[in-house]
Design a protein around this motif. Sequence first.
Motif, PDB file in Angstrom:
ATOM      1  N   UNK A 266      37.728  31.551  41.430  1.00  0.00           N
ATOM      2  CA  UNK A 266      38.725  30.658  42.033  1.00  0.00           C
ATOM      3  C   UNK A 266      38.539  30.713  43.543  1.00  0.00           C
ATOM      4  N   UNK A 308      48.742  28.641  36.660  1.00  0.00           N
ATOM      5  CA  UNK A 308      48.583  28.320  38.071  1.00  0.00           C
ATOM      6  C   UNK A 308      47.261  27.667  38.414  1.00  0.00           C
ATOM      7  N   UNK A 310      46.177  24.919  37.158  1.00  0.00           N
ATOM      8  CA  UNK A 310      46.361  23.488  37.039  1.00  0.00           C
ATOM      9  C   UNK A 310      46.121  22.820  38.396  1.00  0.00           C
ATOM     10  N   UNK A 312      43.673  23.309  40.475  1.00  0.00           N
ATOM     11  CA  UNK A 312      43.020  24.144  41.481  1.00  0.00           C
ATOM     12  C   UNK A 312      41.547  24.258  41.087  1.00  0.00           C
TER      13      UNK A 312
ATOM     14  N   UNK B 307      52.054  25.328  46.036  1.00  0.00           N
ATOM     15  CA  UNK B 307      50.666  25.674  45.782  1.00  0.00           C
ATOM     16  C   UNK B 307      50.218  26.862  46.634  1.00  0.00           C
ATOM     17  N   UNK B 310      48.482  30.398  45.609  1.00  0.00           N
ATOM     18  CA  UNK B 310      47.103  30.439  45.158  1.00  0.00           C
ATOM     19  C   UNK B 310      46.126  30.269  46.308  1.00  0.00           C
TER      20      UNK B 310
END
Lengths: 520, 312
Positions: A266, A308, A310, A312, B307, B310
């Motif tokens: 990620x 989380x 979703x 990204x 957001x 993250x």
Amino acid sequence: MQTALLEMRGITKVYPNGVVANKDVHFSLREGEIHAIAGENGAGKSTLMKIMFGMEEPSDGEIVIKGEKVKLQSPQDAIDRGIGMVHQHFMLVPSFTVAENMVLGMEPRKGVGINYAEAVRMTEETARKYNLAVNPKAKVEDLTVGMKQKVEILKALLRGAKILILDEPTAVLTPQETEELFRELKQLREQGHTIVFISHKLKEVKAICDRITIMRGGGSEGVFETRDVSEQEISRLMVGRDVVLKYDKDQMAYGKPVLTVDQLEVNDPQGKALLSKISFSVRQGQIVGIAGVEGNGQTQLIEALTGGLHGVSSSGTVQVNGTDIREADILGIRKLGVSYIPEDRMRQGSAGEASISDNLISTRYRSKDMNKGVFLNGSRIASLAASLVEEFRVRCSGPAQPIGMLSGGNMQKVVVARECSTGPQLLIAEQPTRGVDIGAAQFIHQKLLELRSENCAVLLVSADLNEILEISDTLLVMYEGQIVAYFEEPSKVSEEELGLYMLGINRQDERQTGRAINHV
Amino acid sequence: MNSLLNVIFTTDFAFSLLRVTTPILFAALGALISNRAGIINIGMEGIMLVSALAGVIVSASTQSAWVGLLGAVLSGTLIAGILAFFTLKFKTHIILGGVAINMFASGGTVFILYLLSGDKGSSTSLASKVLPSVDIPLLKDIPVLGPILSGHHILTYLSILAVFVVYYLLNRTPLGLRIRSVGENPHAAQSVGVSVVKIQYTALLLSGFFASLGGAYMSMGYLSLFTRDMIAGRGWIAIAAESMGRSTTVGTALTSLLFGAADALSNALQVLKIPAELIATLPYVATVIGLIIYAVSETRKKNRKLKAPLTK
């Protein structure tokens, strides 16, 4: 024999809802000492401090300051008598500068306006006097937690506080910040200040406090010279039994993998790697622990597993029982039998103003069981809530009580009860015992082990080494977004050895860490 | 199209822009103060209406416009005080209290008007007074600027002055600091001995004070009489202006001007062959569009924040 600077005699506090928070508590403070108040969550420490700071009025008992009986009806009364408090949740206005926060309520004036130059000067002067460096013109919202705490301490000192109450001051600090705080507190003691230090971290109490008052169940268990009591003794007085983190664990035959994470990567929008090459699996009946210093990707990993990802950018696979969940939403993931105990029980784990029973059914109110036609099935919900409250020993006035009124440990028990009672295939537990008392922590650990013996797969992320070494069957260590170590028998790993991996000094080769996915 | 430009680019239009902005600006400044104290006063419309009527009645009975203004301000502030009393003392929900005040004002003013004048529509039979307009020496002789800036109603000048006063009050005075602290973190304010309730009382009274100046302007300047429901949504537009102005003094003043422009335009366009009813909707359409733009940008900002974990 020193006379007491402040004395609280026979303090009893009964809240309107009938909860007895303090009963007949005695507390006595000597000038120039650091005095710890230690106790489990819900032992009445916070209430006692609120009474000392004038935020709550005692139902019975008296407060004596320097031999004079006083009534503290508001924080202002306490401030006027030289008492200052550093709250656990900072009492700062984020958009204000440090200087503005410092002078709020006692603004220096120039004509009808505020004399800002004077406010800055006052801040600098106080900061210099107590050797606590802050930038008066910085905005509070831009400060680190440690700096905010400094501002809070300075705020109290500027108002002439001779007695400083610190409510669990280290809970939000990094180890380095904690050390710095301790240095500052000792310095303040040398300058003649008296400090009340509320904590349930025994090591810290031993490290810095002169005396300790132990509280249990709303009452005081006595006051001791810190050097005369061992951590074990304090712990026994706090919980009324010897706390040994040792659990009887059966050897489990692990089943098929429930959670499989393979080569997960990620990146943040700037392209910086948050997680790289994460591969591991959690099998039925297995507790996989993830250790690491906070901020090394654990939060991102948990987010990736709980919906989380979703929208990204990420690559690799995350599967629950063979289904890819990278694009799934939270409900979809839960439907696969995933339960999640979030780290932040106040904001994520529960709805503070809703009742215990509403919180308990918040993950399952859609199920047929809980409904009768278009309505919720009230009696079914009530009996479920009552049985869970009993099974998980939630101390409350009843399932209808708002969850926000419970102590941290009991609130967490409700969250754990909700997540563990749906027969999950996979439980993700993030810091499940952070900030809860030893009794509740033990109870939660037992529940995790019970789930394990019911063949549930458990992923435990924790910064508490004691917990993670004792509970986990398999241990992974994360450092800078990667898995750097894999241990098959965590209980045989020493804290020192683990520390080397957590701090990035050691790192296993990929052949060893690669075993995390197939466990062979 | 040419005729439209001819309408807008005139000194008359610029003059009327300031004229119609005045009541919105006053009320928006009032809404700003109470909002910054963390308490949303949606009773602006009602407060303006009551003070508009009070100004007419008091000035008619005393034959003094200034005493009339005093009466308007006192009555509007009193209504705000009642709202504050119910909200802060008896913990009534502020929105319910605001709704009650608006409904009370709408019906109550007609009732009192009828009692005193025998007319349910307007106060034509009351010989009420009007506050003066002011020609500014020197300025009035400058071409273009003179006709735009000089000769306005005294309350219009006061409303511009009020922008600076409110800015100073909120950003430079102890009261302003406390108002902002109460709005942002009431616990922080309380922990240093600032009385949250007292500050919110003060803020609500101030919001009533400014709203009633706007109300007085409506019946003693904009028009020279009271007519039923004459505020016509300006109190609501002011609340919209305040939130679109992001709760800053400068932003609030600018968005008030924007809504004023829509209002002025709808007045000016009436000379063209566009249905009057359609034109009259312009300020409200502007309000709706403004609020949508505001809501979209806020939602985007929030989403970005969501957001954030993250991406940190």
